[in-house]
Design a protein around this motif. Structure first.
Motif, PDB file in Angstrom:
ATOM      1  N   VAL A  95       0.841  -1.201   0.000  1.00 48.80           N
ATOM      2  CA  VAL A  95       0.000   0.000   0.000  1.00 48.80           C
ATOM      3  C   VAL A  95       0.875   1.250   0.000  1.00 48.80           C
ATOM      4  CG1 VAL A  95      -1.631   1.364   1.384  1.00 48.80           C
ATOM      5  CG2 VAL A  95      -2.019  -1.090   1.035  1.00 48.80           C
ATOM      6  N   HIS A  96       1.876   1.288   0.859  1.00 43.66           N
ATOM      7  CA  HIS A  96       2.780   2.447   0.908  1.00 43.66           C
ATOM      8  C   HIS A  96       3.514   2.620  -0.423  1.00 43.66           C
ATOM      9  CE1 HIS A  96       2.344   3.760   5.044  1.00 43.66           C
ATOM     10  NE2 HIS A  96       2.336   2.482   5.402  1.00 43.66           N
ATOM     11  N   GLU A  99       1.087   4.037  -3.036  1.00 46.69           N
ATOM     12  CA  GLU A  99       0.760   5.437  -2.755  1.00 46.69           C
ATOM     13  C   GLU A  99       1.784   6.399  -3.352  1.00 46.69           C
ATOM     14  OE1 GLU A  99      -1.656   5.007   1.480  1.00 46.69           O
ATOM     15  OE2 GLU A  99       0.502   5.400   1.519  1.00 46.69           O
ATOM     16  N   ASN A 100       2.988   5.918  -3.609  1.00 47.68           N
ATOM     17  CA  ASN A 100       4.046   6.775  -4.162  1.00 47.68           C
ATOM     18  C   ASN A 100       4.157   6.693  -5.683  1.00 47.68           C
ATOM     19  OD1 ASN A 100       5.140   7.969  -1.727  1.00 47.68           O
ATOM     20  ND2 ASN A 100       5.731   5.888  -1.187  1.00 47.68           N
TER      21      ASN A 100
END
Length: 122
Positions: A95-96, A99-100
Motif C-alpha cells: 500500500v505504501h 501510494e508513491n
C-alpha cells in the motif's frame, strides 16, 4: 539480493544498455570517458558480478565476453521482493509503495495485474 555497489552498478548499466556480450576492455573504455578506472579493478568487479550470478560469460580465445544474466527490470523486481521480505506486513508495504506511484505507473501496474490474472487462468 543486495543492492549493487557504485562500480558494480556502473558496469551492469553498460551491459543492460548494450544488451549484448562485451569484454572488460569495452567496459573500461566506456567508463573512462567519464573517469579513470583501472582495468584490473573492472576485471575484478566483473568477475565478482559473474560469481554473484549477475553476468554470464563465454570464452573467445583467451578473452572472456560477459553479458547480463537478467534484465535491469528483473533486478529491480528482485530488490522490491527483498524489500517486501523486510516486513511482516507485506500488504501494508505494498500500500505504501503504491501510494508513491504516479498515474502512469499505476496504469502499468493495473495492466500487469490483469495480465497475471489471465496467465494464471483467473
Amino acid at each position: 539480493m543486495r543492492r549493487l555497489g557504485e562500480l558494480e552498478a556502473e558496469i551492469m548499466d553498460r551491459f543492460w544498455r548494450w544488451n549484448r556480450p562485451a569484454t572488460v576492455r569495452e567496459v573500461v573504455d566506456d567508463i573512462q570517458r567519464d573517469r579513470n578506472v583501472a582495468y584490473t579493478t573492472v576485471t575484478t568487479v566483473t568477475t565478482i558480478l559473474f560469481h554473484k550470478g549477475h553476468l554470464t560469460r563465454t570464452r573467445d580465445g583467451r578473452i572472456w565476453s560477459y553479458q547480463a544474466a537478467a534484465t535491469r527490470e528483473a533486478y529491480a523486481a528482485a530488490l522490491m521482493e527483498d524489500g517486501l521480505e523486510a516486513t511482516d506486513d507485506r500488504k501494508g508495504a505494498l500500500v505504501h509503495f503504491v501510494e508513491n506511484l504516479d498515474e502512469e505507473e499505476i496504469a502499468a501496474l493495473r495492466t500487469a495485474l490483469r495480465n497475471v490474472g489471465r496467465r494464471d487462468g483467473a
